[in-house]
Design a protein around this motif. Sequence first.
Motif, short mmCIF file in Angstrom:
data_model
loop_
_atom_site.label_atom_id
_atom_site.label_comp_id
_atom_site.label_asym_id
_atom_site.label_seq_id
_atom_site.Cartn_x
_atom_site.Cartn_y
_atom_site.Cartn_z
N PRO A 104 88.80 51.25 -15.32
CA PRO A 104 89.94 50.34 -15.20
C PRO A 104 91.18 50.99 -14.60
O PRO A 104 91.87 50.38 -13.77
CB PRO A 104 90.17 49.90 -16.65
CG PRO A 104 88.81 49.96 -17.27
CD PRO A 104 88.15 51.14 -16.64
N LEU A 105 91.48 52.24 -14.96
CA LEU A 105 92.68 52.90 -14.45
C LEU A 105 92.54 53.23 -12.96
O LEU A 105 93.46 52.97 -12.17
CB LEU A 105 92.97 54.17 -15.25
CG LEU A 105 93.48 53.97 -16.68
CD1 LEU A 105 93.68 55.32 -17.36
CD2 LEU A 105 94.79 53.19 -16.67
N SER A 106 91.41 53.83 -12.58
CA SER A 106 91.24 54.20 -11.17
C SER A 106 91.14 52.97 -10.28
O SER A 106 91.60 52.97 -9.14
CB SER A 106 89.99 55.07 -11.00
OG SER A 106 88.82 54.33 -11.27
N LEU A 107 90.56 51.88 -10.82
CA LEU A 107 90.47 50.64 -10.05
C LEU A 107 91.86 50.07 -9.77
O LEU A 107 92.16 49.68 -8.63
CB LEU A 107 89.62 49.63 -10.81
CG LEU A 107 89.09 48.43 -10.02
CD1 LEU A 107 88.24 48.89 -8.85
CD2 LEU A 107 88.28 47.51 -10.92
N ALA A 123 83.54 48.20 -4.52
CA ALA A 123 82.95 48.05 -5.85
C ALA A 123 81.63 47.28 -5.76
O ALA A 123 80.63 47.66 -6.39
CB ALA A 123 83.92 47.35 -6.79
N LEU A 124 81.63 46.20 -4.97
CA LEU A 124 80.39 45.44 -4.78
C LEU A 124 79.34 46.27 -4.04
O LEU A 124 78.14 46.17 -4.31
CB LEU A 124 80.68 44.15 -4.01
CG LEU A 124 81.53 43.11 -4.74
CD1 LEU A 124 81.84 41.92 -3.84
CD2 LEU A 124 80.84 42.64 -6.02
N GLY A 125 79.81 47.10 -3.10
CA GLY A 125 78.89 47.99 -2.40
C GLY A 125 78.23 48.98 -3.35
O GLY A 125 77.04 49.27 -3.22
N SER A 126 79.00 49.46 -4.33
CA SER A 126 78.41 50.38 -5.31
C SER A 126 77.37 49.65 -6.16
O SER A 126 76.34 50.24 -6.53
CB SER A 126 79.51 50.96 -6.20
OG SER A 126 80.05 49.99 -7.08
N THR A 253 81.22 56.73 2.02
CA THR A 253 80.33 57.86 1.75
C THR A 253 80.97 58.83 0.78
O THR A 253 80.32 59.31 -0.16
CB THR A 253 79.99 58.59 3.06
OG1 THR A 253 79.37 57.68 3.97
CG2 THR A 253 79.06 59.76 2.81
N LEU A 254 82.26 59.13 0.99
CA LEU A 254 82.97 60.04 0.10
C LEU A 254 83.06 59.48 -1.31
O LEU A 254 82.90 60.22 -2.29
CB LEU A 254 84.37 60.31 0.64
CG LEU A 254 85.26 61.22 -0.21
CD1 LEU A 254 84.65 62.60 -0.34
CD2 LEU A 254 86.66 61.31 0.39
N LEU A 255 83.28 58.18 -1.43
CA LEU A 255 83.40 57.57 -2.75
C LEU A 255 82.08 57.64 -3.51
O LEU A 255 82.03 58.12 -4.66
CB LEU A 255 83.84 56.12 -2.63
CG LEU A 255 83.88 55.33 -3.94
CD1 LEU A 255 84.97 55.85 -4.86
CD2 LEU A 255 84.08 53.84 -3.68
N ILE A 256 80.99 57.17 -2.88
CA ILE A 256 79.72 57.06 -3.58
C ILE A 256 79.12 58.44 -3.86
O ILE A 256 78.66 58.72 -4.98
CB ILE A 256 78.71 56.22 -2.78
CG1 ILE A 256 79.26 54.81 -2.53
CG2 ILE A 256 77.38 56.16 -3.52
CD1 ILE A 256 79.50 54.01 -3.80
#
Length: 384
Positions: A104-107, A123-126, A253-256
């Motif tokens: 919740p905080l990072s979002l 988020a949907l991609g994850s 790519t960096l996120l996932i």
Amino acid sequence: MNQSVSMMLTGGLIRVLQGFAQAAPTLLVGLLIASILRYYLGHQGTRRLFGGDQWRSLPQSWLVGMLLPVCSIGVLPILFEMRRAKVKPGAMSAFALSAPLFNPLSLLYGLTLSRPLVIILFALGSLIVVTTLGLFWDAFIKRSSHEVSDEDPNDSQGDHLIGMRRIAATVVHFAREATGTTLGITFVALSGLALLAAVLPYGAMQHSVERDDWWAPVKMLFVAVPVYATPMLAMSQMGMMFQHANSPGASFTLLILGAGMNFATPLWFGRHYGWRSASLWMMSLLLIVMGISYAINKPLVPPGVEPAGHTHAFDIYTNPLTAYHSISLSTIQEMVGKDLDVSVIAALVALAVVAVFGLGCRAFGIDEAWLVKNAKTHSLASSL
């Protein structure tokens, strides 16, 4: 030892120490959640939490992961308890990747740094990534390969603990894990930062992953796999990438891969499911992420933002030392100390206290079995 080798080793040490400081708060949370799953939810409660054998296990594990404030290191002790509770492999994979990505905080932080649509789509991609990978993982792994033996003597010991003894067992397990396997895999996870510091000199990525560079997602792939990044750091990186008009595909790519996993993640799956299975899991993950990264690379280019052509956003993934730095203890202290705020210092102190208590428990043989034995002895004495 020549200057370049000394700089590589010292820079790697600095990055590992910085990473350990960043991981301390979420590692504590992960250890605590794992202990609560073990002694309060139990096997059945843990399986229900992650969807059991139902079709909803994958999205439910993704959602639970999105709500827990853990990183790709803090999620590992929770995975131990999920496997012990015989949670489906696909659900474990979904949770392992989603829990470090968002909370919740990072979002909320991410929504302030870039367009809300981009964060929602990521988020949907994850969800697409963890669902696709989880379905493949469940289809590939036989159920019998991940179940704990019914003869495990520790499976039902916690049932004898109630009240303060259950709280004591939770605390003891929490402390012992802080000095056990979890500590070892933490440094395996952080070893990727040392590798990057050795390979990438300071400023090596200042002109990389531009939005017009077709190879940008692939370049980021080789950086993101060894990287350890907390959810908040990953969000700040994403914000800087969109502000500088870097590649959206490289950002995904960096996120996932950067926030969602580290070197210890495939090692954990390989240890428990076999190296062939873990290799297929890893290759499938990379192919899914690369496919989505290239699919969104052009459509998500921010309108009206001109590429800067350079950025310091990725300096944190390269060697922190330049030719002008002296290699000394004071340099290490200065570079590590500048990233320490009150919350991180408090977490490090708490982790040190917990570790000392855990070492004491190990020295005196205090563990779950010891507490259960004393609980049974006390119950027998009371009945007499």
